[in-house]
Design a protein around this motif. Structure first.
Motif, PDB file in Angstrom:
ATOM      1  N   ILE A 106      37.356  44.996  44.791  1.00  0.00           N
ATOM      2  CA  ILE A 106      36.725  44.353  43.036  1.00  0.00           C
ATOM      3  C   ILE A 106      35.608  43.700  43.359  1.00  0.00           C
ATOM      4  N   ARG A 107      35.440  43.373  44.559  1.00  0.00           N
ATOM      5  CA  ARG A 107      34.000  42.532  44.447  1.00  0.00           C
ATOM      6  C   ARG A 107      32.703  43.647  44.385  1.00  0.00           C
ATOM      7  N   GLU A 108      33.065  44.823  44.238  1.00  0.00           N
ATOM      8  CA  GLU A 108      32.180  46.416  44.647  1.00  0.00           C
ATOM      9  C   GLU A 108      31.426  46.761  43.438  1.00  0.00           C
ATOM     10  N   THR A 109      32.140  45.369  42.696  1.00  0.00           N
ATOM     11  CA  THR A 109      31.775  45.750  40.888  1.00  0.00           C
ATOM     12  C   THR A 109      31.892  44.456  40.487  1.00  0.00           C
ATOM     13  N   VAL A 110      32.252  43.275  40.875  1.00  0.00           N
ATOM     14  CA  VAL A 110      32.116  41.610  40.305  1.00  0.00           C
ATOM     15  C   VAL A 110      31.984  40.972  41.866  1.00  0.00           C
ATOM     16  N   PRO A 111      30.926  40.926  41.930  1.00  0.00           N
ATOM     17  CA  PRO A 111      30.669  40.294  42.921  1.00  0.00           C
ATOM     18  C   PRO A 111      30.937  38.724  43.520  1.00  0.00           C
ATOM     19  N   GLY A 112      32.235  38.123  44.407  1.00  0.00           N
ATOM     20  CA  GLY A 112      32.404  37.115  44.350  1.00  0.00           C
ATOM     21  C   GLY A 112      33.858  36.330  43.672  1.00  0.00           C
ATOM     22  N   TRP A 113      34.239  38.025  43.358  1.00  0.00           N
ATOM     23  CA  TRP A 113      35.605  37.941  42.730  1.00  0.00           C
ATOM     24  C   TRP A 113      36.204  36.823  43.063  1.00  0.00           C
ATOM     25  N   THR A 114      37.090  35.855  42.564  1.00  0.00           N
ATOM     26  CA  THR A 114      38.128  35.287  43.369  1.00  0.00           C
ATOM     27  C   THR A 114      39.602  36.024  41.845  1.00  0.00           C
ATOM     28  N   VAL A 115      41.035  35.400  42.319  1.00  0.00           N
ATOM     29  CA  VAL A 115      41.736  35.191  40.827  1.00  0.00           C
ATOM     30  C   VAL A 115      41.882  33.912  40.406  1.00  0.00           C
ATOM     31  N   TRP A 116      41.356  33.188  40.827  1.00  0.00           N
ATOM     32  CA  TRP A 116      41.277  31.452  41.294  1.00  0.00           C
ATOM     33  C   TRP A 116      40.354  31.190  40.178  1.00  0.00           C
ATOM     34  N   LYS A 117      39.278  31.247  40.235  1.00  0.00           N
ATOM     35  CA  LYS A 117      38.265  31.079  39.185  1.00  0.00           C
ATOM     36  C   LYS A 117      37.537  32.780  38.388  1.00  0.00           C
ATOM     37  N   ASP A 118      37.897  34.316  38.674  1.00  0.00           N
ATOM     38  CA  ASP A 118      37.215  35.090  37.442  1.00  0.00           C
ATOM     39  C   ASP A 118      37.990  35.409  36.733  1.00  0.00           C
ATOM     40  N   PRO A 119      38.623  36.156  35.591  1.00  0.00           N
ATOM     41  CA  PRO A 119      38.584  36.521  34.610  1.00  0.00           C
ATOM     42  C   PRO A 119      39.656  38.214  35.458  1.00  0.00           C
ATOM     43  N   VAL A 120      40.855  38.426  35.204  1.00  0.00           N
ATOM     44  CA  VAL A 120      41.362  39.458  35.537  1.00  0.00           C
ATOM     45  C   VAL A 120      41.892  40.365  34.156  1.00  0.00           C
ATOM     46  N   PRO A 121      40.948  41.646  34.483  1.00  0.00           N
ATOM     47  CA  PRO A 121      41.377  42.275  32.544  1.00  0.00           C
ATOM     48  C   PRO A 121      42.294  42.827  32.824  1.00  0.00           C
ATOM     49  N   ASN A 122      43.460  42.099  31.506  1.00  0.00           N
ATOM     50  CA  ASN A 122      44.003  42.457  31.078  1.00  0.00           C
ATOM     51  C   ASN A 122      45.586  42.067  31.968  1.00  0.00           C
ATOM     52  N   GLY A 123      45.232  40.696  32.910  1.00  0.00           N
ATOM     53  CA  GLY A 123      46.280  40.156  33.560  1.00  0.00           C
ATOM     54  C   GLY A 123      46.484  39.234  32.979  1.00  0.00           C
ATOM     55  N   GLU A 124      46.930  37.847  34.674  1.00  0.00           N
ATOM     56  CA  GLU A 124      47.176  36.620  33.257  1.00  0.00           C
ATOM     57  C   GLU A 124      45.980  35.426  33.625  1.00  0.00           C
ATOM     58  N   THR A 125      46.555  34.575  32.772  1.00  0.00           N
ATOM     59  CA  THR A 125      45.459  33.998  32.651  1.00  0.00           C
ATOM     60  C   THR A 125      45.506  32.368  34.002  1.00  0.00           C
ATOM     61  N   PRO A 126      44.834  31.242  34.149  1.00  0.00           N
ATOM     62  CA  PRO A 126      45.017  30.524  35.335  1.00  0.00           C
ATOM     63  C   PRO A 126      45.934  29.476  34.473  1.00  0.00           C
ATOM     64  N   ALA A 127      45.675  29.359  32.826  1.00  0.00           N
ATOM     65  CA  ALA A 127      46.568  28.639  31.871  1.00  0.00           C
ATOM     66  C   ALA A 127      48.131  29.688  31.584  1.00  0.00           C
ATOM     67  N   GLN A 128      48.027  30.671  31.444  1.00  0.00           N
ATOM     68  CA  GLN A 128      49.733  31.385  31.004  1.00  0.00           C
ATOM     69  C   GLN A 128      49.472  31.120  32.907  1.00  0.00           C
ATOM     70  N   VAL A 129      49.623  31.069  33.393  1.00  0.00           N
ATOM     71  CA  VAL A 129      49.905  30.869  34.657  1.00  0.00           C
ATOM     72  C   VAL A 129      50.630  29.565  35.068  1.00  0.00           C
ATOM     73  N   ALA A 130      50.129  28.862  34.701  1.00  0.00           N
ATOM     74  CA  ALA A 130      50.214  27.460  34.972  1.00  0.00           C
ATOM     75  C   ALA A 130      51.474  26.500  34.053  1.00  0.00           C
ATOM     76  N   THR A 131      51.778  27.629  32.162  1.00  0.00           N
ATOM     77  CA  THR A 131      52.512  27.240  31.673  1.00  0.00           C
ATOM     78  C   THR A 131      53.766  28.099  32.112  1.00  0.00           C
TER      79      THR A 131
END
Length: 198
Positions: A106-131
């Motif tokens: 993933i970081r080859e196209t989105v440097p520094g990406w982590t699921v905790w702070k960056d968008p997940v295309p067509n996936g869940e947001t932190p708010a959705q996970v929290a709910t």
């Protein structure tokens, strides 16, 4: 109202929340993001999951929950809890377009990406996970006794953050290996970590 705060109102609570991450799969072994792909445990994953039975045998649980994914359900079965209640809210963070690929890829196209702070295309947001994890905590809060949960790395790390009354993204601080046992509980009325990644 925060369900964790509701649960913490009694300062004398001694009940605990036990967390077990599922055993090894081919994708967890290789670091590939696994959410909706329903993979079985590896042979080694089954062996290590079975060793949890002895570790948990002395404990008494008033509720045992599991993610619906076979890797979590099989871990629960091998650990001695074949009748664990399936809770759809315990599924792993939905990785969307990043399903099946590694963080390095993933970081080859989105440097520094982590699921905790960056968008997940067509996936869940932190708010959705929290709910959905707040719903799990509300269910746990209604139980007078210890609860055991079988689920996934990011889901359990996020659940821990919510237990501690933190933003779900603070789960980034809680590294969790496969087939490990962690225990959350209380310290003088405040939610606390008793044991982690053991």
């Amino acid at each position: 109202m925060n369900p964790v705060t509701t649960h913490a109102q009694s300062t004398e609570r001694e009940d605990r929340l036990w967390l077990v991450r599922h055993g090894e799969t081919d994708w967890s072994k290789s670091g590939r993001h696994t959410s909706t792909t329903d993979l079985p445990l590896t042979a080694e994953g089954e062996q290590v999951a079975a060793s949890l039975k002895e570790r948990l045998a002395a404990e008494q649980f008033d509720l045992v929950l599991t993610s619906p994914m076979q890797r979590a359900r099989r871990t629960a079965e091998l650990a001695g809890f074949p009748d664990a209640e399936v809770d759809e809210d315990l599924v792993e963070w939905n990785y969307g377009d990043y399903e099946g690929i590694t963080t390095a890829e993933i970081r080859e196209t989105v440097p520094g990406w982590t699921v905790w702070k960056d968008p997940v295309p067509n996936g869940e947001t932190p708010a959705q996970v929290a709910t959905r994890l707040n719903r799990v905590i509300a269910k746990i809060a209604a139980v007078d006794g210890d609860v055991l949960v079988f689920a996934h790395s990011h889901a359990l790390r996020a659940l821990t953050a919510r237990w501690l009354e933190l933003n779900v993204t603070e789960g980034r601080h809680f590294v969790l290996g496969t087939a490990t046992v962690s225990v959350l509980g209380w310290e003088r009325g405040s939610p606390a970590i008793h044991r982690w990644n053991c």
